[in-house]
Design a protein around this motif. Sequence first.
Motif, PDB file in Angstrom:
ATOM      1  N   LYS A 122       0.820  -1.215   0.000  1.00 50.20           N
ATOM      2  CA  LYS A 122       0.000   0.000   0.000  1.00 50.20           C
ATOM      3  C   LYS A 122       0.848   1.255   0.000  1.00 50.20           C
ATOM      4  N   ASP A 147      -4.878  -5.266  -1.055  1.00 45.52           N
ATOM      5  CA  ASP A 147      -5.322  -4.946   0.292  1.00 45.52           C
ATOM      6  C   ASP A 147      -6.786  -5.381   0.357  1.00 45.52           C
ATOM      7  N   SER A 148      -7.187  -6.057   1.433  1.00 48.70           N
ATOM      8  CA  SER A 148      -8.511  -6.701   1.427  1.00 48.70           C
ATOM      9  C   SER A 148      -9.645  -5.690   1.199  1.00 48.70           C
ATOM     10  N   GLU A 149      -9.523  -4.509   1.821  1.00 49.31           N
ATOM     11  CA  GLU A 149     -10.582  -3.498   1.679  1.00 49.31           C
ATOM     12  C   GLU A 149     -10.684  -3.025   0.230  1.00 49.31           C
ATOM     13  N   ASN A 214      -2.543   1.853   9.808  1.00 54.75           N
ATOM     14  CA  ASN A 214      -2.871   1.032   8.644  1.00 54.75           C
ATOM     15  C   ASN A 214      -4.142   1.553   7.972  1.00 54.75           C
ATOM     16  N   GLU A 218      -4.811   3.225   4.344  1.00 57.29           N
ATOM     17  CA  GLU A 218      -5.830   2.688   3.431  1.00 57.29           C
ATOM     18  C   GLU A 218      -6.806   3.761   2.947  1.00 57.29           C
TER      19      GLU A 218
HETATM   20 MG    MG Z   1      -6.200  -3.843   4.618  1.00 55.87          MG
END
Ligand code: MG
Length: 395
Positions: A122, A147-149, A214, A218
């Motif tokens: 990221k 990144d999961s989001e 984090n 994001e």
């Molecule tokens: Mg994430």
Amino acid sequence: MKRVSIFGATGSIGQNTLDLIARDPGAYDVVALTGARNIAQLAADARRVSASIAVTAEEDLLPDLRAALEGSGIEAAAGPKALLEAADRPADWIMSAIVGAAGLAPGFRALRHGTTLALANKESLVTAGPLLLAEAAKHGATILPVDSEHSAVFQALVGEDMAAVERIIITASGGGLRDWPEAALANASPADAGAHPNWDMGQRITIDSASMFNKAMELIETKEFFGVRPSQIETVVHPQSLIHALVGFNDGALMAHLGPPDMRHAIGYALNYPDRAHLPVARLDLAQIATLEFHAPSPTRYPALAIAAQVMETGGTSGCIFNAAKEIALDGFLAGQIGFMDMAGIVADTLDAMSSQGSLSIAPQSLEDVLKTDQIARDMAKRIITSRFEQKENA
Ligand code: MG
Ligand code: NAD
């Protein structure tokens, strides 16, 4: 066969990527694997997936890597230049999973070849978002968020028109210290902050989750990647980490992406994109889960969020400075130099000090510009830590 390389193969994301690849050995031709100090892991994985080359970022470890690969026919190389050369090796898909700003240059380099870049790093978007996207566009390369989001948002946007997007909500677990009384946070140790309630990740991102640095990263990543205004981006604490993100449209619909907290979903989505493939992740049993909770993040518990809002408004070099100062503050916390709650102050002070030297809103023009700013900001953050630390010692 899909030619793949993994940068940061020995880390948490790298290992999850290898897990997926190793399940279907006939489908992949592994070109390069890279790591840093964990030579045994790097060499074992390179042998396991028959990589063409293994690269360690640490020059002094080249003899160890050579020895560990002896007789395998796998090439060994070391150092930052070797990492760039590995990014030049023809590949169809590259995982960018080095931690920190160190991941920027290899990913940037891979884009030059039109390679699809699966972006877990990221920091690349936070430090150099516009340059990275421009580089991809210039060479017809695709960047896929890991990144999961952001993978969740990306999936919710398939077939949608960005003009119809009102808002993007990314969820936050609240991190390992979410149940601590706020007054106790100042005394949290790296071990306290390094235990995550839901996700199994590298040490640095886990501590960044506890501080919400984090999430702050994001938010910036969301702005850069999806091109939305800062006012359209929200975060909500969702302790179960089952909804990863939601996209709100102008007709009032809210599309949520749910899944277990397992990075192999987002990695696998990027690996198989635009197709979906069977993935070895748990299936959610909603009746058993029964309840999903949400609450607004506390600004005093998580000061990183307000700093991120400022960075998103300012743009220019502020993301790069933010990230560099955050990395140095985290180093200081890990070394026991500063406390958990001091990290945000170091980052805010570094941004202030850098802005007194010139406007932060001026956009960097090249990767070299970014790397130069990164270095200056790191030095500044170190000086700020040293002066605070000395003041404390003398007090
Ligand atoms: Mg994430
Ligand atoms: P990690 O610490 O587990 O692994 C980092 C990898 O980078 C290792 O292979 C290490 O050898 C390599 N590395 C470290 N310093 C290096 C340097 N200076 N030069 C070259 N290589 C270096 O980290 P991780 O948790 O796998 O995270 C990797 C990236 O993915 C980070 O940017 C992180 O924010 C992002 N990310 C991770 C997760 C997760 O679940 N772990 C989720 C979303 C995003």
